[in-house]
Write a protein that holds these residues in place. Structure first.
Motif: not given
Length: 413
Positions: A141-159
């Motif tokens: 869940r959340h790729f095993g990432l800390a929540k702030d890292v996960f949501f930062d990744l979600a903000e920056n990824v397009g594909l």
């Protein structure tokens, strides 16, 4: 069909807490008819049991998001054979500015070192300056990432390119479910977290082994396996979502993925195709059937990248050889006899025993190949198929792969 201890609709009913449940809360935007709708669909051979509905609030929320950006990409399974080649393809694409490679470090190798090992092994060129490593796990869940890292990744990824999977043909569907079905749900949820993203999921033409009711009732084996069942389930789910306005999806149904058109290097005998070639060499013959559908790894990567970065990506791809060929080419290149299927089976059985022949060849691989290897290739418009020179490619592949010599082992058994 076997899915472990749960093999009938009746045995699953106590596990359904209520209708319209959210599947394990992994994808909040989708609602299913039951918590184990995937197992029901597989147990009954009915893909409609897996048909989801999209939560109205989710639909409205995503409708307000802009279209997915096309200049950044996340690769799940980045350190695998396909994933590493895709990293190379994406980093060499001038339209891509950042590639996030999800790789877990080990006790003695960093994520960067692990990727470099794979790049070196397959001789893949990359623009390393574009790579950002994400030390996560697509099965968590959340790729095993800390929540702030996960949501930062979600903000920056397009594909998103989901190349992560298991190639374990001995595990049941239930063994694989918690990792490879639920991880697809997580990827779908990630695709509409913070921003809209386009998800490309790598499926398998092996899923087409499941067509008739009796196919779903078979016992698990090398060909009708938990792995193929997992690919069938995931393809069924994505098929229902293909025309959705909420999720942007491409199902890329892969045939055998062999080495690149220039290097010809692949995992070799980890693939069932190469094990069949080993058997053919050991008995000095191959049956007179059609050649398998295949795609060079650089071609499938180019196809997936081109499709995902286009303004109107196809919802389904089947990148494979657009021109037919047959086993006479293998026979010529490997100096094998070209025989009927029955004679080939007898030769294998005489060499290694009936049990070995049944395990490796199944009832009839020729029939299975004809069932799953579709005649049509589904490729983006304008795709240049000049790479499809069967003779040149298989000369390259056969000169590179390291195969096991089965004959001495059989003779001494």
């Amino acid at each position: 069909m076997s899915v472990g201890k749960l093999s009938s609709e009746e045995s699953l009913r106590p596990l359904w807490p209520h209708a319209d449940a959210i599947m394990s809360s992994e994808c909040r935007g989708l609602r299913f008819n039951g918590k184990y709708a995937d197992v029901v669909a597989l147990s009954t051979g009915d893909p409609t049991a897996l048909r989801p509905t999209i939560d109205p609030d989710t639909r409205r929320r995503v409708a307000l998001m802009p279209e997915a950006r096309r200049d950044t990409a996340l690769v799940l399974g980045a350190n695998g054979f396909l994933g590493a080649h895709l990293i190379g393809q994406l980093t060499r694409d001038p339209s891509i500015t950042r590639v996030y490679a999800m790789i877990r470090p080990t006790a003695d190798r960093t994520a960067a070192q692990r990727l470099q090992d794979t790049l070196d092994g397959y001789e893949i060129s990359v623009n390393a300056s574009k790579i950002t490593f994400v030390e996560g796990n697509p099965t968590d869940r959340h790729f095993g990432l800390a929540k702030d890292v996960f949501f930062d990744l979600a903000e920056n990824v397009g594909l998103i390119f989901n190349c992560a999977s298991s190639t374990d043909y001995t595990s049941t569907y239930l063994d694989l479910r918690s990792d490879w079905f639920l991880s697809l749900l997580r990827a779908l949820e990630f695709s509409i977290t913070t921003t809209r993203k386009h998800l490309t999921y790598v499926g398998s033409i092996g899923a087409h082994l499941y067509q008739r009711p009796e196919d779903f009732r078979r016992h698990d084996g090398w060909w009708y396996s938990g792995y193929a069942q997992m690919k069938w389930v995931n393809a069924a789910l994505l098929g229902w979502l293909a025309d959705s306005d909420t999720y942007s999806i491409t199902l890329c149904e892969a045939p055998y993925i062999l080495g690149s058109t220039q290097r010809g290097l692949d995992p070799g005998r980890a693939y069932s195709f190469w094990r069949i070639v080993e058997v053919a060499k050991a008995v000095g013959a191959i049956w007179d059937g059609p050649g398998m559908n295949y795609v060079p790894v650089d071609v499938i990567c180019e196809v997936m990248a081109h499709n995902a970065t286009s303004t109107d990506p196809l919802s389904r791809l089947l990148p494979s050889n657009p021109e037919d060929y047959d086993h006479s080419l293998y026979a010529e290149l490997l100096d094998l006899d070209l025989v009927s299927w029955d004679e080939f089976y007898v030769r294998v059985s005489d060499m290694a025993g009936e049990k070995f022949a049944q395990t490796v060849l199944g009832d009839n691989i020729d029939i299975l190949m004809r069932k799953v290897h579709k005649p049509e290739a589904i490729l983006p418009a304008g795709h240049d198929a000049s790479w499809c020179d069967h003779r040149r490619l298989f000369e390259l592949y056969f000169s590179n792969v390291a195969l096991k010599d089965l004959a001495p082992a059989v003779a001494s058994a």
